[in-house]
Design a protein around this motif. Structure first.
Motif, mmCIF file in Angstrom:
data_model
loop_
_atom_site.group_PDB
_atom_site.id
_atom_site.type_symbol
_atom_site.label_atom_id
_atom_site.label_comp_id
_atom_site.label_asym_id
_atom_site.label_seq_id
_atom_site.Cartn_x
_atom_site.Cartn_y
_atom_site.Cartn_z
ATOM 1 N N LEU A 93 0.849 -1.180 0.000
ATOM 2 C CA LEU A 93 0.000 0.000 0.000
ATOM 3 C C LEU A 93 0.890 1.236 0.000
ATOM 4 C CD1 LEU A 93 -3.082 0.663 0.353
ATOM 5 C CD2 LEU A 93 -2.657 0.701 2.809
ATOM 6 N N ASP A 94 0.605 2.162 -0.893
ATOM 7 C CA ASP A 94 1.383 3.387 -0.967
ATOM 8 C C ASP A 94 1.338 4.115 0.377
ATOM 9 O OD1 ASP A 94 2.637 5.305 -3.186
ATOM 10 O OD2 ASP A 94 1.480 6.558 -1.792
ATOM 11 N N GLN A 98 -1.443 4.584 3.781
ATOM 12 C CA GLN A 98 -1.199 3.805 4.997
ATOM 13 C C GLN A 98 -1.818 4.498 6.202
ATOM 14 O OE1 GLN A 98 3.030 2.893 5.179
ATOM 15 N NE2 GLN A 98 2.970 1.928 3.167
ATOM 16 N N GLY A 99 -2.158 3.713 7.223
ATOM 17 C CA GLY A 99 -2.728 4.248 8.450
ATOM 18 C C GLY A 99 -4.209 4.573 8.351
ATOM 19 N N GLN A 100 -4.857 4.116 7.288
ATOM 20 C CA GLN A 100 -6.279 4.379 7.082
ATOM 21 C C GLN A 100 -7.126 3.110 7.156
ATOM 22 O OE1 GLN A 100 -6.898 6.780 3.490
ATOM 23 N NE2 GLN A 100 -4.802 7.532 3.664
ATOM 24 N N GLY A 101 -6.509 1.999 7.588
ATOM 25 C CA GLY A 101 -7.238 0.740 7.666
ATOM 26 C C GLY A 101 -7.436 0.065 6.322
ATOM 27 N N LEU A 102 -6.689 0.470 5.317
ATOM 28 C CA LEU A 102 -6.878 -0.080 3.980
ATOM 29 C C LEU A 102 -6.083 -1.358 3.720
ATOM 30 C CD1 LEU A 102 -6.865 3.241 1.928
ATOM 31 C CD2 LEU A 102 -8.840 1.874 2.639
ATOM 32 N N GLY A 103 -5.069 -1.638 4.541
ATOM 33 C CA GLY A 103 -4.267 -2.845 4.339
ATOM 34 C C GLY A 103 -5.103 -4.105 4.433
ATOM 35 N N GLY A 104 -5.990 -4.166 5.414
ATOM 36 C CA GLY A 104 -6.872 -5.324 5.545
ATOM 37 C C GLY A 104 -7.822 -5.446 4.370
ATOM 38 N N LEU A 105 -8.270 -4.301 3.838
ATOM 39 C CA LEU A 105 -9.147 -4.324 2.666
ATOM 40 C C LEU A 105 -8.393 -4.788 1.421
ATOM 41 C CD1 LEU A 105 -11.174 -1.045 3.236
ATOM 42 C CD2 LEU A 105 -11.933 -3.404 3.609
ATOM 43 N N LEU A 106 -7.123 -4.395 1.313
ATOM 44 C CA LEU A 106 -6.309 -4.857 0.194
ATOM 45 C C LEU A 106 -6.111 -6.373 0.276
ATOM 46 C CD1 LEU A 106 -4.657 -4.106 -2.327
ATOM 47 C CD2 LEU A 106 -2.687 -3.754 -0.801
ATOM 48 N N LEU A 107 -5.831 -6.873 1.471
ATOM 49 C CA LEU A 107 -5.695 -8.314 1.648
ATOM 50 C C LEU A 107 -7.016 -9.016 1.329
ATOM 51 C CD1 LEU A 107 -4.123 -10.831 2.456
ATOM 52 C CD2 LEU A 107 -4.673 -10.307 4.853
ATOM 53 N N ALA A 136 5.046 -10.913 9.025
ATOM 54 C CA ALA A 136 4.464 -12.207 9.420
ATOM 55 C C ALA A 136 3.367 -12.011 10.465
ATOM 56 C CB ALA A 136 5.553 -13.142 9.940
ATOM 57 N N ARG A 137 3.606 -11.145 11.444
ATOM 58 C CA ARG A 137 2.589 -10.874 12.465
ATOM 59 C C ARG A 137 1.338 -10.244 11.852
ATOM 60 N NH1 ARG A 137 7.210 -10.245 15.518
ATOM 61 N NH2 ARG A 137 7.440 -8.024 15.075
ATOM 62 N N TYR A 138 1.524 -9.424 10.855
ATOM 63 C CA TYR A 138 0.392 -8.822 10.145
ATOM 64 C C TYR A 138 -0.510 -9.925 9.580
ATOM 65 C CZ TYR A 138 -2.160 -6.497 6.391
ATOM 66 O OH TYR A 138 -3.150 -6.053 5.540
ATOM 67 N N TYR A 139 0.095 -10.883 8.884
ATOM 68 C CA TYR A 139 -0.695 -11.971 8.299
ATOM 69 C C TYR A 139 -1.286 -12.881 9.379
ATOM 70 C CZ TYR A 139 0.541 -10.654 3.573
ATOM 71 O OH TYR A 139 0.671 -9.964 2.388
ATOM 72 N N GLU A 140 -0.557 -13.100 10.449
ATOM 73 C CA GLU A 140 -1.102 -13.896 11.553
ATOM 74 C C GLU A 140 -2.356 -13.234 12.123
ATOM 75 O OE1 GLU A 140 2.719 -16.247 13.427
ATOM 76 O OE2 GLU A 140 2.559 -14.092 13.831
#
Length: 171
Positions: A93-94, A98-107, A136-140
């Motif tokens: 994520l650019d 970042q910091g907007q809760g979009l990483g989980g949506l991208l996944l 790794a913790r992010y994916y966990e």
């Protein structure tokens, strides 16, 4: 789809990746220098979120396989010696997003595409090779199981389907 941005197959003549910066140089460079070539060679397909034409997020998916003995026993149990899988090779994520809760949506977007693919070509697992322990913790956090002693993480199709309520979300 997130923030009004549907995911699209990366097309370098349409999508501008020149300013993409996620904070990890190797991830930025891969998008600019390798994504189009990987698509041509059919080694991975890259999907992007673009704001106008500027890429603000991306992930890549590839066919993969893992040896049953290389995954946690409860995940490999009952599977063939070589378990069909899909690899999330990249997910970034650019920094502007970042910091907007979009990483989980991208996944979730990547996992939606993964589930759609398993309706056509069988796969039992999704696999991620994390860059470091933080990743790794992010994916966990999202239910992936780490292969002991490594940065490889796996998750079963059935558990991902359960997350989506047993139905395939729309693309």
């Amino acid at each position: 789809m997130a923030d009004g941005l549907p995911s699209e197959r990366f097309e370098p003549e349409v999508h501008d990746a020149s300013e993409f910066t996620c904070g990890v140089n190797v991830m930025d460079a891969w998008l600019r220098d390798n994504a189009a070539d990987a698509a041509r060679r059919r080694t991975s397909t890259t999907w992007v979120w673009a704001d106008d034409s500027r890429v603000v997020a991306y992930y890549s998916l590839s066919g993969h396989k893992v040896a049953r003995g290389e995954v946690p026993r409860d995940i490999g149990r009952g599977g063939p010696q070589e378990i069909p899988a899909v690899l999330i090779g990249k997910l970034a994520l650019d920094q502007s997003r970042q910091g907007q809760g979009l990483g989980g949506l991208l996944l979730a977007d990547a996992l939606t595409r993964f589930l759609a693919a398993t309706q056509i070509v069988a796969a039992r697992l999704v696999v991620v090779d994390a860059l470091d322990d933080d990743v790794a913790r992010y994916y966990e956090h999202y239910g992936f199981d780490r292969v002991p002693g490594s940065l490889r993480l796996v998750r079963r199709v059935s558990s991902i389907e359960a997350d989506f309520g047993g139905t395939l979300p729309g693309l």
